[in-house]
Scaffold this active site. Structure first.
Site, PDB file in Angstrom:
ATOM      1  NE  ARG A  47       1.313  -9.916  29.371  1.00 20.74           N
ATOM      2  CZ  ARG A  47      -0.001 -10.047  29.244  1.00 20.74           C
ATOM      3  NH1 ARG A  47      -0.640  -9.447  28.260  1.00 20.74           N
ATOM      4  NH2 ARG A  47      -0.689 -10.786  30.087  1.00 20.74           N
ATOM      5  CB  SER A 104      -7.879  -8.038  40.005  1.00 19.85           C
ATOM      6  OG  SER A 104      -6.926  -8.757  39.263  1.00 19.85           O
ATOM      7  CB  SER A 148     -14.011   6.450  29.583  1.00 17.95           C
ATOM      8  OG  SER A 148     -13.987   5.445  30.567  1.00 17.95           O
ATOM      9  CB  ILE A 188     -17.626  -7.727  34.028  1.00 20.90           C
ATOM     10  CG1 ILE A 188     -16.307  -8.292  33.481  1.00 20.90           C
ATOM     11  CG2 ILE A 188     -18.175  -8.621  35.129  1.00 20.90           C
ATOM     12  CD1 ILE A 188     -15.126  -8.225  34.455  1.00 20.90           C
ATOM     13  CE1 TYR A 214      -7.513  -2.826  36.689  1.00 28.06           C
ATOM     14  CE2 TYR A 214      -6.169  -4.814  36.751  1.00 28.06           C
ATOM     15  CZ  TYR A 214      -7.404  -4.200  36.781  1.00 28.06           C
ATOM     16  OH  TYR A 214      -8.540  -4.959  36.926  1.00 28.06           O
ATOM     17  CE  LYS A 261      -9.794  -3.157  39.667  1.00 24.69           C
ATOM     18  NZ  LYS A 261     -11.145  -2.604  39.709  1.00 24.69           N
TER      19      LYS A 261
HETATM   20  P1  NAD Z   1     -14.755  -2.406  30.985  1.00 20.51           P
HETATM   21  O1  NAD Z   1     -13.733  -1.392  30.643  1.00 20.51           O
HETATM   22  O2  NAD Z   1     -15.450  -3.119  29.896  1.00 20.51           O
HETATM   23  O3  NAD Z   1     -15.855  -1.754  31.944  1.00 20.51           O
HETATM   24  C1  NAD Z   1     -15.557  -0.698  32.835  1.00 20.51           C
HETATM   25  C2  NAD Z   1     -16.618   0.370  32.626  1.00 20.51           C
HETATM   26  O4  NAD Z   1     -16.355   1.472  33.519  1.00 20.51           O
HETATM   27  C3  NAD Z   1     -16.632   0.955  31.216  1.00 20.51           C
HETATM   28  O5  NAD Z   1     -17.966   0.925  30.717  1.00 20.51           O
HETATM   29  C4  NAD Z   1     -16.125   2.388  31.368  1.00 20.51           C
HETATM   30  O6  NAD Z   1     -16.700   3.264  30.430  1.00 20.51           O
HETATM   31  C5  NAD Z   1     -16.538   2.688  32.789  1.00 20.51           C
HETATM   32  N1  NAD Z   1     -15.719   3.709  33.463  1.00 20.51           N
HETATM   33  C6  NAD Z   1     -14.358   3.787  33.503  1.00 20.51           C
HETATM   34  N2  NAD Z   1     -13.992   4.838  34.240  1.00 20.51           N
HETATM   35  C7  NAD Z   1     -15.122   5.425  34.693  1.00 20.51           C
HETATM   36  C8  NAD Z   1     -15.377   6.569  35.501  1.00 20.51           C
HETATM   37  N3  NAD Z   1     -14.387   7.326  35.984  1.00 20.51           N
HETATM   38  N4  NAD Z   1     -16.664   6.913  35.756  1.00 20.51           N
HETATM   39  C9  NAD Z   1     -17.680   6.166  35.254  1.00 20.51           C
HETATM   40  N5  NAD Z   1     -17.499   5.090  34.479  1.00 20.51           N
HETATM   41  C10 NAD Z   1     -16.227   4.713  34.206  1.00 20.51           C
HETATM   42  O7  NAD Z   1     -14.042  -3.462  31.967  1.00 20.51           O
HETATM   43  P2  NAD Z   1     -14.560  -4.855  32.529  1.00 20.51           P
HETATM   44  O8  NAD Z   1     -13.696  -5.925  31.972  1.00 20.51           O
HETATM   45  O9  NAD Z   1     -16.030  -4.958  32.412  1.00 20.51           O
HETATM   46  O10 NAD Z   1     -14.135  -4.704  34.054  1.00 20.51           O
HETATM   47  C11 NAD Z   1     -15.038  -4.256  35.048  1.00 20.51           C
HETATM   48  C12 NAD Z   1     -14.306  -4.141  36.375  1.00 20.51           C
HETATM   49  O11 NAD Z   1     -13.719  -5.406  36.699  1.00 20.51           O
HETATM   50  C13 NAD Z   1     -13.155  -3.145  36.339  1.00 20.51           C
HETATM   51  O12 NAD Z   1     -13.099  -2.479  37.585  1.00 20.51           O
HETATM   52  C14 NAD Z   1     -11.945  -4.026  36.170  1.00 20.51           C
HETATM   53  O13 NAD Z   1     -10.782  -3.443  36.681  1.00 20.51           O
HETATM   54  C15 NAD Z   1     -12.346  -5.253  36.972  1.00 20.51           C
HETATM   55  N6  NAD Z   1     -11.628  -6.478  36.575  1.00 20.51           N
HETATM   56  C16 NAD Z   1     -11.643  -6.843  35.246  1.00 20.51           C
HETATM   57  C17 NAD Z   1     -10.926  -7.974  34.853  1.00 20.51           C
HETATM   58  C18 NAD Z   1     -10.895  -8.391  33.414  1.00 20.51           C
HETATM   59  O14 NAD Z   1     -10.000  -9.156  33.033  1.00 20.51           O
HETATM   60  N7  NAD Z   1     -11.847  -7.963  32.566  1.00 20.51           N
HETATM   61  C19 NAD Z   1     -10.214  -8.723  35.802  1.00 20.51           C
HETATM   62  C20 NAD Z   1     -10.242  -8.326  37.143  1.00 20.51           C
HETATM   63  C21 NAD Z   1     -10.963  -7.186  37.507  1.00 20.51           C
HETATM   64  N1  UFG Z   2      -0.961 -14.000  26.606  1.00 22.40           N
HETATM   65  C1  UFG Z   2      -0.294 -14.304  25.438  1.00 22.40           C
HETATM   66  N2  UFG Z   2      -0.492 -13.495  24.365  1.00 22.40           N
HETATM   67  C2  UFG Z   2      -1.326 -12.408  24.394  1.00 22.40           C
HETATM   68  C3  UFG Z   2      -1.999 -12.103  25.601  1.00 22.40           C
HETATM   69  C4  UFG Z   2      -1.781 -12.925  26.686  1.00 22.40           C
HETATM   70  O1  UFG Z   2       0.468 -15.264  25.373  1.00 22.40           O
HETATM   71  O2  UFG Z   2      -1.432 -11.703  23.371  1.00 22.40           O
HETATM   72  C5  UFG Z   2      -0.796 -14.896  27.768  1.00 22.40           C
HETATM   73  C6  UFG Z   2      -0.206 -14.210  28.985  1.00 22.40           C
HETATM   74  O3  UFG Z   2       1.191 -14.216  28.941  1.00 22.40           O
HETATM   75  C7  UFG Z   2      -0.797 -15.055  30.110  1.00 22.40           C
HETATM   76  C8  UFG Z   2      -2.174 -15.492  29.561  1.00 22.40           C
HETATM   77  O4  UFG Z   2      -2.075 -15.353  28.146  1.00 22.40           O
HETATM   78  O5  UFG Z   2      -0.037 -16.210  30.304  1.00 22.40           O
HETATM   79  C9  UFG Z   2      -3.324 -14.633  30.055  1.00 22.40           C
HETATM   80  O6  UFG Z   2      -3.006 -13.259  29.813  1.00 22.40           O
HETATM   81  P1  UFG Z   2      -4.132 -12.114  29.943  1.00 22.40           P
HETATM   82  O7  UFG Z   2      -3.480 -10.811  29.590  1.00 22.40           O
HETATM   83  O8  UFG Z   2      -5.350 -12.513  29.215  1.00 22.40           O
HETATM   84  O9  UFG Z   2      -4.483 -12.180  31.479  1.00 22.40           O
HETATM   85  P2  UFG Z   2      -3.571 -11.902  32.740  1.00 22.40           P
HETATM   86  O10 UFG Z   2      -3.660 -13.125  33.580  1.00 22.40           O
HETATM   87  O11 UFG Z   2      -2.243 -11.399  32.413  1.00 22.40           O
HETATM   88  O12 UFG Z   2      -4.347 -10.637  33.307  1.00 22.40           O
HETATM   89  C10 UFG Z   2      -5.430 -10.787  34.141  1.00 22.40           C
HETATM   90  C11 UFG Z   2      -6.419  -9.612  34.033  1.00 22.40           C
HETATM   91  C12 UFG Z   2      -5.785  -8.352  34.529  1.00 22.40           C
HETATM   92  C13 UFG Z   2      -5.113  -8.556  35.858  1.00 22.40           C
HETATM   93  C14 UFG Z   2      -4.149  -9.701  35.766  1.00 22.40           C
HETATM   94  C15 UFG Z   2      -3.438  -9.970  37.039  1.00 22.40           C
HETATM   95  O13 UFG Z   2      -6.859  -9.452  32.713  1.00 22.40           O
HETATM   96  O14 UFG Z   2      -6.813  -7.395  34.675  1.00 22.40           O
HETATM   97  O15 UFG Z   2      -4.880 -10.860  35.399  1.00 22.40           O
HETATM   98  O16 UFG Z   2      -3.424 -11.294  37.416  1.00 22.40           O
HETATM   99  F1  UFG Z   2      -4.444  -7.468  36.279  1.00 22.40           F
END
Ligand code: NAD
Ligand code: UFG
Length: 340
Positions: free
Chosen positions: A293, A125, A35, A13, A150, A154
């Site tokens: 799950r 989230s 990381s 993101i 996790y 948040k």
């Molecule tokens: P991502 O893992 O691609 O990006 C996170 C970045 O943070 C990475 O580049 C990683 O190297 C860096 N990082 C991790 N720990 C660190 C530290 N201690 N110091 C410095 N850098 C560090 O994940 P993303 O999907 O881009 O998510 C970005 C943010 O959005 C995260 O906080 C995640 O929890 C939150 N979020 C993501 C989702 C999702 O589904 N992708 C949903 C809700 C919230």
């Molecule tokens: N799913 C499958 N097969 C897979 C992966 C996911 O059937 O291999 C299903 C899940 O059961 C769910 C849907 O697809 O119904 C979406 O699952 P994701 O894992 O893609 O997303 P989640 O909604 O579970 O997770 C998201 C974020 C997390 C956050 C969570 C809490 O990715 O960071 O929402 O709502 F913690």
């Protein structure tokens, strides 16, 4: 135009948000320990925008590194993405999640306070909502106890930031509650590149389609939903990136701490996602039904009215756009950034 520090800016993101920040003529300093990301994402951000960013390899748990960034660059606001996000791993390694996500965030706001930077946009989230709430979820609904560590990090960080802004009026904080980010930049040059076996639906689907995995396991088909599979609110990562710019503009003019949902307001089931992916991309996705799950809810989608009214933000991309763009990225980069 402002100078924005983007923690975690090399990630999925974060990299898309850097592109949108440049498109809006902001300057960008990325702070990331790599990381869970590759520096190649930032090379491509620069290639796409024709702008150059400052990259600092560092860890948000390291105060000295943060102080140095604030001393060297006149930062106006921080967008804080850095953290760990694998739900399953957070159950096995809770302390690592508490350290990176909670202690790291406290360390960051401490460094911001020392540098007198009080504008912050935080990646939260939809997982913070109580599971008993019925979708569409709105920001006034109660938060709950997330089913995994996790999600817990948040919720804790949200609560700490709320208390901080009450205690000290200089703070202006946006809590963006993301629903399910998917998709990729139109160019296919940047996208989601999970390490190992994907936890989330969309990268799993694209990896099956590209031949890296045999078949998708659909977790549960006996939910009380349109077709028995789980329903989520998928949001295009570029729409999500733009929400950060809207939140930034809002925070540059306001004080306090406020939460906004960032989702489209539409729910799609796993089968709808899989079928639509096959239709729009003309590629099959083998699948099987598997047990539910642990920790999953049947349905989660947003009421996004507050973000539209207060941030002037709207989601512009459809589910079809998201699925086309995810596939475009995966097809061009079968091994993600590992292809270079
Ligand atoms: P991502 O893992 O691609 O990006 C996170 C970045 O943070 C990475 O580049 C990683 O190297 C860096 N990082 C991790 N720990 C660190 C530290 N201690 N110091 C410095 N850098 C560090 O994940 P993303 O999907 O881009 O998510 C970005 C943010 O959005 C995260 O906080 C995640 O929890 C939150 N979020 C993501 C989702 C999702 O589904 N992708 C949903 C809700 C919230
Ligand atoms: N799913 C499958 N097969 C897979 C992966 C996911 O059937 O291999 C299903 C899940 O059961 C769910 C849907 O697809 O119904 C979406 O699952 P994701 O894992 O893609 O997303 P989640 O909604 O579970 O997770 C998201 C974020 C997390 C956050 C969570 C809490 O990715 O960071 O929402 O709502 F913690």
């Amino acid at each position: 135009m402002a100078n924005i520090l983007v923690t975690g800016g090399a990630g999925y993101i974060g990299s898309h948000t850097c592109v949108e920040l440049f498109n809006a003529n902001h300057d960008v300093v990325v702070f990331d320990n790599l990381s869970n990301s590759s520096i190649e994402s930032l090379n491509r951000v620069q290639e796409l925008t024709g702008k150059s960013l400052t990259f600092v390899e560092g860890d948000i748990r390291n105060s000295e590194q943060l102080d140095q960034v604030f001393a060297l660059h006149k930062i106006d606001a921080v967008i804080h993405f850095a953290g760990l996000k694998a739900v399953g791993e957070s159950q096995q390694l809770p302390l690592i999640y508490f350290d990176n996500n909670i202690a790291g965030s406290i360390n960051l706001v401490n460094a911001m306070q020392r540098a007198e930077v009080f504008k912050l946009v935080f990646s939260s989230s939809a997982t913070v909502y109580d599971e008993a709430n019925i979708s569409p979820l709105n920001e006034d609904m109660p938060t709950g106890m997330p089913s995994n560590n996790y999600g817990y990090t948040k919720l804790i960080v949200e609560q700490l930031l709320q208390k901080l802004s009450i205690a000290d009026e200089r703070w202006s904080i946006a809590l963006l509650r993301y629903f399910n980010p998917v998709g990729a930049h139109k160019s296919g040059r940047i996208g989601e590149d999970p390490q190992g076996i994907p936890n989330n639906l969309m990268p799993y689907v694209t990896q099956v389609a590209v031949g890296r995995r045999e078949k998708l396991a659909i977790f549960g088909h006996d939910y009380d939903t349109v077709d028995g599979t789980g329903v989520r609110d998928y949001i295009h990562v570029v729409d999500l990136a733009n929400a950060h710019l809207c939140a930034l503009n809002n925070r540059l003019q306001n004080i306090g701490c406020r939460a906004w949902n960032i989702g489209t307001g539409n729910g799609s089931s796993v089968l709808q996602v899989k079928n639509t992916f096959e239709q729009v991309n003309g590629v099959p996705v083998a699948f099987e039904f598997a047990p539910r799950r642990e920790g999953d809810v049947a349905t989660s989608f947003a009421n996004n009215q507050r973000a539209m009214d207060e941030l002037g933000w709207t989601a512009n991309y459809t589910l079809e756009d998201m699925l086309k763009d995810s596939w475009h990225w995966q097809k061009q980069n079968p091994k993600g950034y590992g292809d270079i």
